[in-house]
Write a protein that holds these residues in place. Structure first.
Motif, PDB file in Angstrom:
ATOM      1  N   PHE A 197       4.476   6.853  -1.962  1.00 45.53           N
ATOM      2  CA  PHE A 197       5.064   6.336  -0.730  1.00 45.53           C
ATOM      3  C   PHE A 197       6.235   5.444  -1.093  1.00 45.53           C
ATOM      4  O   PHE A 197       6.352   4.978  -2.227  1.00 45.53           O
ATOM      5  CB  PHE A 197       4.030   5.610   0.136  1.00 45.53           C
ATOM      6  N   VAL A 198       7.121   5.242  -0.134  1.00 42.59           N
ATOM      7  CA  VAL A 198       8.333   4.463  -0.359  1.00 42.59           C
ATOM      8  C   VAL A 198       8.119   3.059   0.188  1.00 42.59           C
ATOM      9  O   VAL A 198       7.716   2.885   1.337  1.00 42.59           O
ATOM     10  CB  VAL A 198       9.548   5.130   0.332  1.00 42.59           C
ATOM     11  N   THR A 199       8.394   2.065  -0.637  1.00 43.43           N
ATOM     12  CA  THR A 199       8.284   0.677  -0.186  1.00 43.43           C
ATOM     13  C   THR A 199       9.494   0.322   0.669  1.00 43.43           C
ATOM     14  O   THR A 199      10.463   1.079   0.733  1.00 43.43           O
ATOM     15  CB  THR A 199       8.221  -0.287  -1.387  1.00 43.43           C
ATOM     16  N   SER A 200       9.439  -0.827   1.307  1.00 44.84           N
ATOM     17  CA  SER A 200      10.575  -1.254   2.141  1.00 44.84           C
ATOM     18  C   SER A 200      11.836  -1.433   1.308  1.00 44.84           C
ATOM     19  O   SER A 200      12.943  -1.324   1.817  1.00 44.84           O
ATOM     20  CB  SER A 200      10.231  -2.542   2.885  1.00 44.84           C
ATOM     21  N   GLY A 201      11.681  -1.685   0.004  1.00 50.83           N
ATOM     22  CA  GLY A 201      12.831  -1.813  -0.885  1.00 50.83           C
ATOM     23  C   GLY A 201      13.329  -0.495  -1.428  1.00 50.83           C
ATOM     24  O   GLY A 201      14.294  -0.442  -2.167  1.00 50.83           O
ATOM     25  N   GLY A 202      12.650   0.604  -1.091  1.00 47.78           N
ATOM     26  CA  GLY A 202      13.081   1.933  -1.512  1.00 47.78           C
ATOM     27  C   GLY A 202      12.436   2.443  -2.792  1.00 47.78           C
ATOM     28  O   GLY A 202      12.757   3.527  -3.254  1.00 47.78           O
ATOM     29  N   ALA A 203      11.512   1.679  -3.369  1.00 47.45           N
ATOM     30  CA  ALA A 203      10.846   2.117  -4.593  1.00 47.45           C
ATOM     31  C   ALA A 203       9.716   3.095  -4.274  1.00 47.45           C
ATOM     32  O   ALA A 203       9.062   2.980  -3.246  1.00 47.45           O
ATOM     33  CB  ALA A 203      10.282   0.907  -5.339  1.00 47.45           C
ATOM     34  N   LEU A 204       9.506   4.058  -5.167  1.00 51.89           N
ATOM     35  CA  LEU A 204       8.393   4.993  -5.027  1.00 51.89           C
ATOM     36  C   LEU A 204       7.176   4.422  -5.745  1.00 51.89           C
ATOM     37  O   LEU A 204       7.251   4.049  -6.911  1.00 51.89           O
ATOM     38  CB  LEU A 204       8.737   6.351  -5.633  1.00 51.89           C
ATOM     39  N   ILE A 205       6.056   4.368  -5.025  1.00 56.86           N
ATOM     40  CA  ILE A 205       4.804   3.852  -5.570  1.00 56.86           C
ATOM     41  C   ILE A 205       3.753   4.950  -5.476  1.00 56.86           C
ATOM     42  O   ILE A 205       3.640   5.611  -4.447  1.00 56.86           O
ATOM     43  CB  ILE A 205       4.317   2.617  -4.763  1.00 56.86           C
ATOM     44  N   THR A 206       2.983   5.119  -6.528  1.00 57.76           N
ATOM     45  CA  THR A 206       1.901   6.104  -6.509  1.00 57.76           C
ATOM     46  C   THR A 206       0.870   5.692  -5.472  1.00 57.76           C
ATOM     47  O   THR A 206       0.452   4.537  -5.413  1.00 57.76           O
ATOM     48  CB  THR A 206       1.238   6.194  -7.900  1.00 57.76           C
TER      49      THR A 206
END
Length: 161
Positions: free
Chosen positions: A76-85
Motif C-alpha cells: 500500500f502507498v503511504t501518505s508520503g508516497g512510499a510503498l509498504i508491504t
C-alpha cells in the motif's frame, strides 16, 4: 439496479427537421435528475469447479510472478508516497485462499479458473478466462482494500469468518 442521484444527462437529440441542429452534437450539462442503471443479473446457479489442469496451470503462472506480486500488488502507498508491504494481505495468504476456493470451494461455489477445454481449440481459452477472472479479482482487491491496508470483515476480504 443502481440509482445515481447526480447523473449527467444528455440534451435532447437534434430534430431531423432542423438541419442546423443535425450538425450539433449533444451537450453535457449537470442536472439533479435520477438515472437508473440496470446491471446484469447475478446467477443463482453455483459456480462450477474448474478442471484441476486449469488450477495447476494458473498456480504455476502465479508462482512464476511471485516477486512481482509481493512487490507491486500486496503493498500500500503511504501518505508520503512510499510503498509498504501489507501486513494484512500476503502472497502466501492469497495463494492459499485461491487454492482453497478453487479446489474445495464453499457451498458448491468455487473460484472460477476456466472451464473444460474444447477439443477444437488450439489454445486453451478457458485458462485465459481463468487468468482474466483472477486479474479482475486482484484489481478489485487492490483498489478496494489492499491499497488502503483496509479490511472489511463483513465482506470477507480479510479471510475472517
Amino acid at each position: 439496479y443502481c440509482v445515481n442521484e447526480s447523473a449527467i444527462s444528455l440534451s435532447p437529440s437534434p430534430s431531423l427537421s432542423n438541419p442546423m441542429e443535425q450538425t450539433m452534437g449533444p451537450t453535457l450539462h449537470p442536472t439533479p435528475t435520477r438515472k437508473v442503471v440496470f446491471l446484469p443479473p447475478i446467477s443463482k446457479d453455483p459456480v462450477p469447479k474448474s478442471p484441476s489442469e486449469n488450477i495447476e496451470r494458473i498456480q504455476h503462472i502465479i508462482e512464476s510472478v511471485e516477486s512481482a506480486l509481493q512487490s507491486e500488488v500486496f503493498v500500500f502507498v503511504t501518505s508520503g508516497g512510499a510503498l509498504i508491504t501489507s501486513s494484512l494481505y500476503t502472497y502466501e495468504g492469497f495463494l492459499s485462499a485461491l487454492l482453497f476456493y478453487s479446489n474445495t470451494g464453499v457451498n458448491d461455489n468455487y473460484f472460477y479458473l476456466g472451464g473444460e477445454e474444447s477439443v477444437n481449440e488450439q489454445i486453451n481459452m478457458e485458462v485465459e478466462f481463468g487468468i482474466a477472472n483472477l486479474a479482475l479479482f486482484i484489481a478489485k482487491m487492490m483498489t478496494d482494500t489492499i491499497a488502503y491496508e483496509r479490511c472489511t470483515p463483513d465482506l470477507l476480504t480479510c479471510g475472517l469468518s
